[in-house]
Design a protein around this motif. Structure first.
Motif, PDB file in Angstrom:
ATOM      1  N   LYS A   8       0.811  -1.218   0.000  1.00  0.00           N
ATOM      2  CA  LYS A   8       0.000   0.000   0.000  1.00  0.00           C
ATOM      3  C   LYS A   8       0.845   1.269   0.000  1.00  0.00           C
ATOM      4  O   LYS A   8       0.326   2.355  -0.255  1.00  0.00           O
ATOM      5  CB  LYS A   8      -0.914   0.006   1.229  1.00  0.00           C
ATOM      6  CG  LYS A   8      -1.847  -1.197   1.337  1.00  0.00           C
ATOM      7  CD  LYS A   8      -2.825  -1.262   0.179  1.00  0.00           C
ATOM      8  CE  LYS A   8      -3.800  -2.432   0.328  1.00  0.00           C
ATOM      9  NZ  LYS A   8      -4.699  -2.547  -0.850  1.00  0.00           N
ATOM     10  N   LYS A   9       2.138   1.119   0.310  1.00  0.00           N
ATOM     11  CA  LYS A   9       3.015   2.288   0.397  1.00  0.00           C
ATOM     12  C   LYS A   9       4.360   1.982  -0.254  1.00  0.00           C
ATOM     13  O   LYS A   9       4.881   0.877  -0.109  1.00  0.00           O
ATOM     14  CB  LYS A   9       3.253   2.679   1.863  1.00  0.00           C
ATOM     15  CG  LYS A   9       1.995   3.009   2.649  1.00  0.00           C
ATOM     16  CD  LYS A   9       2.329   3.215   4.123  1.00  0.00           C
ATOM     17  CE  LYS A   9       1.061   3.408   4.942  1.00  0.00           C
ATOM     18  NZ  LYS A   9       1.351   3.496   6.402  1.00  0.00           N
ATOM     19  N   LYS A  36      -5.278   2.749  -7.120  1.00  0.00           N
ATOM     20  CA  LYS A  36      -6.037   3.385  -6.047  1.00  0.00           C
ATOM     21  C   LYS A  36      -5.495   2.926  -4.693  1.00  0.00           C
ATOM     22  O   LYS A  36      -5.196   1.764  -4.485  1.00  0.00           O
ATOM     23  CB  LYS A  36      -7.516   3.018  -6.177  1.00  0.00           C
ATOM     24  CG  LYS A  36      -8.412   3.727  -5.175  1.00  0.00           C
ATOM     25  CD  LYS A  36      -9.861   3.334  -5.379  1.00  0.00           C
ATOM     26  CE  LYS A  36     -10.752   4.048  -4.372  1.00  0.00           C
ATOM     27  NZ  LYS A  36     -12.190   3.667  -4.534  1.00  0.00           N
ATOM     28  N   ASP A  37      -5.378   3.870  -3.789  1.00  0.00           N
ATOM     29  CA  ASP A  37      -4.932   3.611  -2.412  1.00  0.00           C
ATOM     30  C   ASP A  37      -3.450   3.238  -2.314  1.00  0.00           C
ATOM     31  O   ASP A  37      -3.013   2.778  -1.255  1.00  0.00           O
ATOM     32  CB  ASP A  37      -5.768   2.502  -1.754  1.00  0.00           C
ATOM     33  CG  ASP A  37      -7.241   2.858  -1.674  1.00  0.00           C
ATOM     34  OD1 ASP A  37      -7.542   4.054  -1.510  1.00  0.00           O
ATOM     35  OD2 ASP A  37      -8.083   1.949  -1.781  1.00  0.00           O
ATOM     36  N   ASP A  59       4.221  -1.872  12.137  1.00  0.00           N
ATOM     37  CA  ASP A  59       3.992  -2.946  11.175  1.00  0.00           C
ATOM     38  C   ASP A  59       4.083  -2.335   9.792  1.00  0.00           C
ATOM     39  O   ASP A  59       3.220  -1.565   9.389  1.00  0.00           O
ATOM     40  CB  ASP A  59       2.627  -3.595  11.388  1.00  0.00           C
ATOM     41  CG  ASP A  59       2.343  -4.692  10.362  1.00  0.00           C
ATOM     42  OD1 ASP A  59       3.286  -5.068   9.634  1.00  0.00           O
ATOM     43  OD2 ASP A  59       1.201  -5.161  10.291  1.00  0.00           O
ATOM     44  N   MET A  60       5.138  -2.671   9.055  1.00  0.00           N
ATOM     45  CA  MET A  60       5.345  -2.112   7.722  1.00  0.00           C
ATOM     46  C   MET A  60       5.271  -3.201   6.666  1.00  0.00           C
ATOM     47  O   MET A  60       5.889  -3.103   5.605  1.00  0.00           O
ATOM     48  CB  MET A  60       6.683  -1.380   7.652  1.00  0.00           C
ATOM     49  CG  MET A  60       6.810  -0.231   8.638  1.00  0.00           C
ATOM     50  SD  MET A  60       8.357   0.712   8.473  1.00  0.00           S
ATOM     51  CE  MET A  60       8.039   1.602   6.935  1.00  0.00           C
ATOM     52  N   SER A  61       4.492  -4.240   6.942  1.00  0.00           N
ATOM     53  CA  SER A  61       4.364  -5.339   5.989  1.00  0.00           C
ATOM     54  C   SER A  61       3.656  -4.910   4.708  1.00  0.00           C
ATOM     55  O   SER A  61       3.678  -5.644   3.714  1.00  0.00           O
ATOM     56  CB  SER A  61       3.629  -6.517   6.629  1.00  0.00           C
ATOM     57  OG  SER A  61       2.341  -6.119   7.078  1.00  0.00           O
ATOM     58  N   ASP A  62       3.009  -3.732   4.723  1.00  0.00           N
ATOM     59  CA  ASP A  62       2.334  -3.214   3.529  1.00  0.00           C
ATOM     60  C   ASP A  62       3.202  -2.214   2.777  1.00  0.00           C
ATOM     61  O   ASP A  62       2.711  -1.481   1.929  1.00  0.00           O
ATOM     62  CB  ASP A  62       1.005  -2.558   3.913  1.00  0.00           C
ATOM     63  CG  ASP A  62       1.190  -1.313   4.784  1.00  0.00           C
ATOM     64  OD1 ASP A  62       2.314  -1.101   5.301  1.00  0.00           O
ATOM     65  OD2 ASP A  62       0.217  -0.554   4.945  1.00  0.00           O
ATOM     66  N   LYS A  85      13.071  -3.091   7.715  1.00  0.00           N
ATOM     67  CA  LYS A  85      13.042  -4.553   7.578  1.00  0.00           C
ATOM     68  C   LYS A  85      12.616  -5.207   8.881  1.00  0.00           C
ATOM     69  O   LYS A  85      11.890  -6.214   8.874  1.00  0.00           O
ATOM     70  CB  LYS A  85      14.415  -5.078   7.150  1.00  0.00           C
ATOM     71  CG  LYS A  85      14.743  -4.848   5.685  1.00  0.00           C
ATOM     72  CD  LYS A  85      15.873  -5.741   5.213  1.00  0.00           C
ATOM     73  CE  LYS A  85      15.416  -7.180   5.110  1.00  0.00           C
ATOM     74  NZ  LYS A  85      16.460  -8.059   4.531  1.00  0.00           N
ATOM     75  N   ALA A  86      13.044  -4.643   9.995  1.00  0.00           N
ATOM     76  CA  ALA A  86      12.655  -5.179  11.300  1.00  0.00           C
ATOM     77  C   ALA A  86      11.154  -5.063  11.523  1.00  0.00           C
ATOM     78  O   ALA A  86      10.579  -5.820  12.324  1.00  0.00           O
ATOM     79  CB  ALA A  86      13.406  -4.453  12.409  1.00  0.00           C
ATOM     80  N   GLN A  87      10.514  -4.143  10.777  1.00  0.00           N
ATOM     81  CA  GLN A  87       9.065  -3.963  10.890  1.00  0.00           C
ATOM     82  C   GLN A  87       8.309  -4.675   9.773  1.00  0.00           C
ATOM     83  O   GLN A  87       7.121  -4.465   9.595  1.00  0.00           O
ATOM     84  CB  GLN A  87       8.724  -2.469  10.887  1.00  0.00           C
ATOM     85  CG  GLN A  87       9.409  -1.676  11.992  1.00  0.00           C
ATOM     86  CD  GLN A  87       9.065  -2.197  13.368  1.00  0.00           C
ATOM     87  OE1 GLN A  87       7.905  -2.504  13.640  1.00  0.00           O
ATOM     88  NE2 GLN A  87      10.051  -2.322  14.237  1.00  0.00           N
ATOM     89  N   GLY A  88       9.007  -5.504   8.999  1.00  0.00           N
ATOM     90  CA  GLY A  88       8.342  -6.326   7.996  1.00  0.00           C
ATOM     91  C   GLY A  88       8.238  -5.742   6.609  1.00  0.00           C
ATOM     92  O   GLY A  88       7.562  -6.311   5.740  1.00  0.00           O
ATOM     93  N   ALA A  89       8.905  -4.610   6.344  1.00  0.00           N
ATOM     94  CA  ALA A  89       8.837  -3.994   5.017  1.00  0.00           C
ATOM     95  C   ALA A  89       9.630  -4.787   3.997  1.00  0.00           C
ATOM     96  O   ALA A  89      10.628  -5.434   4.327  1.00  0.00           O
ATOM     97  CB  ALA A  89       9.353  -2.565   5.078  1.00  0.00           C
ATOM     98  N   ARG A  90       9.182  -4.743   2.743  1.00  0.00           N
ATOM     99  CA  ARG A  90       9.990  -5.261   1.642  1.00  0.00           C
ATOM    100  C   ARG A  90      10.977  -4.177   1.237  1.00  0.00           C
ATOM    101  O   ARG A  90      10.672  -2.981   1.344  1.00  0.00           O
ATOM    102  CB  ARG A  90       9.131  -5.618   0.436  1.00  0.00           C
ATOM    103  CG  ARG A  90       8.521  -6.993   0.476  1.00  0.00           C
ATOM    104  CD  ARG A  90       7.256  -7.047   1.266  1.00  0.00           C
ATOM    105  NE  ARG A  90       6.522  -8.285   0.992  1.00  0.00           N
ATOM    106  CZ  ARG A  90       5.350  -8.573   1.543  1.00  0.00           C
ATOM    107  NH1 ARG A  90       4.780  -7.733   2.395  1.00  0.00           N
ATOM    108  NH2 ARG A  90       4.741  -9.714   1.238  1.00  0.00           N
ATOM    109  N   THR A  91      12.145  -4.579   0.745  1.00  0.00           N
ATOM    110  CA  THR A  91      13.175  -3.599   0.424  1.00  0.00           C
ATOM    111  C   THR A  91      13.876  -3.927  -0.883  1.00  0.00           C
ATOM    112  O   THR A  91      14.140  -5.082  -1.194  1.00  0.00           O
ATOM    113  CB  THR A  91      14.235  -3.526   1.542  1.00  0.00           C
ATOM    114  OG1 THR A  91      14.781  -4.830   1.769  1.00  0.00           O
ATOM    115  CG2 THR A  91      13.628  -2.992   2.841  1.00  0.00           C
TER     116      THR A  91
END
Length: 210
Positions: A8-9, A36-37, A59-62, A85-91
């Motif tokens: 989403k981001k 959208k979004d 939580d940054m999985s989105d 990354k520690a919060q679940g984000a893709r990089t």
């Protein structure tokens, strides 16, 4: 993750010249992905780590973070990647120097390989443009994967990217005229302000750094 609507981001981050390239990449990706979004933004790496990462309950999985660096050793950028990354984000990272620190931290790497691999300081102009082109390719790939743009659009945009070197050669061929203009005008003022809006803001920001 994109196909399943999980992202989403998108944050494009960097420092100095790479931070300016991040602005350009965010503008391009936003244009290529009219989803959208989907929120697409650029910021300096410390802004991301300082104001958008909650180390306790985040939580940054989105979220997809695209980190840009010439050397791959920029401390602020690398630290921001560790935190998201520690919060679940893709990089992903766009980097010039092979096997640099940043390449081992992210999920994926696009190498620009522009100029000397050992370049470590302020990104060269050629590296700056290579970073933007790499970001555009990421955007086109995501547009293809999510089917938000058709094949004709993607093909046309690739043709535009392939034409960039010739446009640059045309500008460089005017070096004598540019030199005469600079000699005539540059010394007439003590201070100069370089400004721009829209896509030209990125050019203005980069000129100020250089």
């Amino acid at each position: 993750a994109f196909k399943q609507g999980q992202i989403k981001k998108i944050y494009c981050v960097g420092q100095g010249t790479a931070g300016v390239a991040a602005q350009a990449i965010a503008d391009i990706v936003r244009y290529y992905l009219p989803i959208k979004d989907l929120y697409v933004s650029a910021m300096k790496a410390p802004e991301l780590s300082g104001f958008f990462v909650d180390e306790n309950n985040g939580d940054m999985s989105d979220t997809l973070v695209i980190a840009i660096s010439q050397s791959g050793t920029t401390a602020d950028t690398n630290r921001a990647v560790d935190m998201v990354k520690a919060q679940g984000a893709r990089t992903l990272c766009i980097v010039n120097r092979r096997d640099s620190d940043l390449t081992f931290k992210t999920d994926g790497t696009l190498y620009t390989s522009s100029g000397r691999d050992i370049e470590m300081s302020v990104a060269s102009t050629k590296a700056f443009y290579a970073q933007i082109i790499a970001g555009a390719l990421i955007g086109l790939f995501l547009a293809q994967e999510t089917q938000t743009r058709d094949t004709a659009f993607i093909t046309t945009e690739l043709e535009h990217l392939l034409a960039v070197p010739n446009h640059m050669r045309k500008v460089l061929s005017l070096k004598d005229e540019i030199r005469l203009s600079a000699e005539k005008l540059a010394a007439t003022k003590t201070y100069w302000a370089v400004v721009g809006s829209g896509p030209n803001k990125v050019a203005a920001d980069e000129i100020r750094i250089k």
